[in-house]
Enzyme design. Sequence first.
Site, PDB file in Angstrom:
ATOM      1  N   GLU A  31       0.808  -1.214   0.000  1.00  0.00           N
ATOM      2  CA  GLU A  31       0.000   0.000   0.000  1.00  0.00           C
ATOM      3  C   GLU A  31       0.848   1.273   0.000  1.00  0.00           C
ATOM      4  OE1 GLU A  31      -2.870  -0.247   3.172  1.00  0.00           O
ATOM      5  OE2 GLU A  31      -3.770  -2.072   2.394  1.00  0.00           O
TER       6      GLU A  31
ATOM      7  N   GLU B 152      -5.084  -8.415   0.807  1.00  0.00           N
ATOM      8  CA  GLU B 152      -5.784  -8.054   2.052  1.00  0.00           C
ATOM      9  C   GLU B 152      -7.263  -7.862   1.777  1.00  0.00           C
ATOM     10  OE1 GLU B 152      -4.386  -4.718   4.351  1.00  0.00           O
ATOM     11  OE2 GLU B 152      -2.290  -5.329   4.090  1.00  0.00           O
TER      12      GLU B 152
HETATM   13  O1  IFM Z   1      -4.173  -2.821   9.234  1.00  0.00           O
HETATM   14  C1  IFM Z   1      -4.117  -2.319   7.941  1.00  0.00           C
HETATM   15  C2  IFM Z   1      -2.948  -2.902   7.196  1.00  0.00           C
HETATM   16  O2  IFM Z   1      -1.752  -2.673   7.847  1.00  0.00           O
HETATM   17  C3  IFM Z   1      -2.864  -2.286   5.818  1.00  0.00           C
HETATM   18  N1  IFM Z   1      -4.110  -2.378   5.126  1.00  0.00           N
HETATM   19  C4  IFM Z   1      -5.306  -1.975   5.816  1.00  0.00           C
HETATM   20  C5  IFM Z   1      -5.377  -2.644   7.165  1.00  0.00           C
HETATM   21  C6  IFM Z   1      -6.659  -2.205   7.913  1.00  0.00           C
HETATM   22  O3  IFM Z   1      -6.665  -0.837   8.071  1.00  0.00           O
END
Ligand code: IFM
Length: 474
Positions: free
Chosen positions: A165, A370
């Site tokens: 990210e 994710e």
């Molecule tokens: O916890 C975070 C993660 O570190 C990165 N993506 C989003 C998740 C939830 O906010």
Amino acid sequence: MSVTFPHGFLWGTATAAYQVEGAVREGGRTPSIWDTFSHTPGKVLGGDTGDTAVDHFHRRAEDVALMADLGVGAYRFSVSWPRVQPTGRGPAVQRGLDFYRALVDDLLEHGIQPALTLYHWDLPQELESAGGWPERETAHRFADYAQLVAEALGDRVEMWSTLNEPWCSAFLGYASGVHAPGRTDPLAALRAAHHLNLGHGLAVQALRGALPRRARIGISLNPSVVRARTESPGDLDACRRIDALANRIFSGPLLRGAYPDDLRADTASLTDWGFVKDGDLSAIGRRLDWLGLNYYAPAVVSASDGSPAHGNDGHASAEYSPWPAADSVSFHQPPGERTEMGWSVDPSGLYDLLMQYTREAPGLPLMITENGAAYDDEPAADGTVHDPDRIRYLHGHLTAVHRAISDGADVRGYFLWSLLDNFEWSYGYSKRFGAVYVDYATRSRTPKTSAHWYGRLARTGVLPEATGAVPAPE
Ligand code: IFM
């Protein structure tokens, strides 16, 4: 009708070093920007820090055994840069690498595929003190670090990711300042975005040189599924502008070899983009083996109605916008169900995202690196933790993934965020994303109902019903 995923589909869970490891002063580790930020009063809710986190560093074997019991096939973790290369320069510290060697060995012994991310936001503080991601040098430092990790773990890890990210690193870290290092300088954020892209490209080159041919290299983006509130020209232009800043600033150089012209035009009052040097774009555009997509919720935008341009990054109270040169944009919360983060529950966004990248990156396998949700989970009197909302969230999103696959998306795997409740950045420990509940007083682990539900899916490849009886642990 049963929803069955393709044979070989990878079912994983994910964490990140600073969110779970703790042990921040052990083995020669030096502070990262998140150590500094979380220890700065007022930056993290409740003054929480990752000093101990959920003690994954010491409970590694227990956590791997937990994953094996559940039946998940892969574990996505990140390496703490300041643990293996304190200060961000020079040789690797073997004691730091030993933790990851042991983790990977444990995973492989249990038949769980390791998926390694090199950078999940914990820049060594010394590199930030030297200028951080807005400085070009940091991209070169990152490539050197990638090389060190590849030399240590390349014989046993096949799935490699450079960055997690980068939008958050650049724009939450350097524009809105709600993430470390907490700077609020829009130009610095644009420079950071480019140097993160460059760091990725240089790291891919280093990894290709150091890793065996079977290694699979990718990056995890968190594209914003951005929707215009109406079809009016003003709203459509707001959508285009946020799409450029959230998405095409990364996908442009990664997949198409250029930054978008409209992005350059929108930000012309801040920069002429002279920090993009000859050769940078070809470095950034190096071939990938897979593309990781992280998805939680879509964003709805319009031409400005006077409310601040914050977006659904969950920091609506932030004083500074994460969107450089986008004061003409307002963000809106769509009606309907929300998670504990205040993010809307909308699986159609995940379907749209997968289909969009199927069109934009034909032939490139996709991974959902994710997806998940925070809910206010509490143990029942008998100690069990039931989280039906999370099961419904996962069921809806996995149904969308299955539909995308049926419609031609080449999705190879899914990583549930997160294996464990953990340090949710500026929210501290107040938001629980885990499939496994962590009691923060004792750090004991209790798989929630969703963990058993997800384990059944991982073992069978068949999506269990979201309603009805709680699947018994097998
Ligand atoms: O916890 C975070 C993660 O570190 C990165 N993506 C989003 C998740 C939830 O906010």
